[in-house]
Design an enzyme around this catalytic site. Sequence first.
Site, PDB file in Angstrom:
ATOM      1  N   ILE A   1       0.831  -1.201   0.000  1.00  0.00           N
ATOM      2  CA  ILE A   1       0.000   0.000   0.000  1.00  0.00           C
ATOM      3  C   ILE A   1       0.867   1.253   0.000  1.00  0.00           C
ATOM      4  O   ILE A   1       1.898   1.288   0.671  1.00  0.00           O
ATOM      5  CB  ILE A   1      -0.882   0.015   1.281  1.00  0.00           C
ATOM      6  N   CYS A   2       0.416   2.279  -0.720  1.00  0.00           N
ATOM      7  CA  CYS A   2       1.028   3.607  -0.626  1.00  0.00           C
ATOM      8  C   CYS A   2      -0.073   4.653  -0.827  1.00  0.00           C
ATOM      9  O   CYS A   2      -1.252   4.352  -0.647  1.00  0.00           O
ATOM     10  CB  CYS A   2       2.185   3.775  -1.611  1.00  0.00           C
ATOM     11  N   HIS A   3       0.298   5.862  -1.215  1.00  0.00           N
ATOM     12  CA  HIS A   3      -0.682   6.940  -1.361  1.00  0.00           C
ATOM     13  C   HIS A   3      -1.554   6.768  -2.606  1.00  0.00           C
ATOM     14  O   HIS A   3      -2.777   6.789  -2.510  1.00  0.00           O
ATOM     15  CB  HIS A   3       0.046   8.288  -1.393  1.00  0.00           C
TER      16      HIS A   3
ATOM     17  N   GLY B   1      -0.610   4.290  -5.228  1.00  0.00           N
ATOM     18  CA  GLY B   1      -0.370   3.007  -5.871  1.00  0.00           C
ATOM     19  C   GLY B   1       0.900   2.925  -6.693  1.00  0.00           C
ATOM     20  O   GLY B   1       1.202   1.873  -7.255  1.00  0.00           O
TER      21      GLY B   1
ATOM     22  N   VAL C   1      -4.127   4.465  -0.719  1.00  0.00           N
ATOM     23  CA  VAL C   1      -5.066   4.899   0.315  1.00  0.00           C
ATOM     24  C   VAL C   1      -5.992   5.997  -0.196  1.00  0.00           C
ATOM     25  O   VAL C   1      -7.095   6.172   0.320  1.00  0.00           O
ATOM     26  CB  VAL C   1      -4.346   5.355   1.620  1.00  0.00           C
TER      27      VAL C   1
END
Length: 109
Positions: free
Chosen positions: A66-68, A70, A95
């Site tokens: 997961i990151c901000h 993708g 996210v």
Amino acid sequence: MSPELLDLSPEDLHRRLQAGDDIQLIDVREEMEFDYCHLPGSQLVPLDELPRRAAEIRTEGPVVVICHHGVRSAHAAGYLRHLGRTNVLNLRGGVDAWAIRVDPDFPVY
């Protein structure tokens, strides 16, 4: 393998978590981003620490990175696949997509 098979939509991740699937959630954002908001149960492993911390990521059972948005998580998932991990998926849209499509109360930035 096609890229869409290596990604998981926010809706699919939500369904799997609601169903009780045992998924390791690895968040590769920076600590201040993680402190601001993260999915419950996720583990922080910033992208720049991934090479030395890869052993913390299980080799059996699903792992969602997961990151901000993708992008960083796609790089992290690619790195882990390069190491031979076949159990790694990228959260498509990160996210940010989670907040828009699954949980409107989730903090955005």
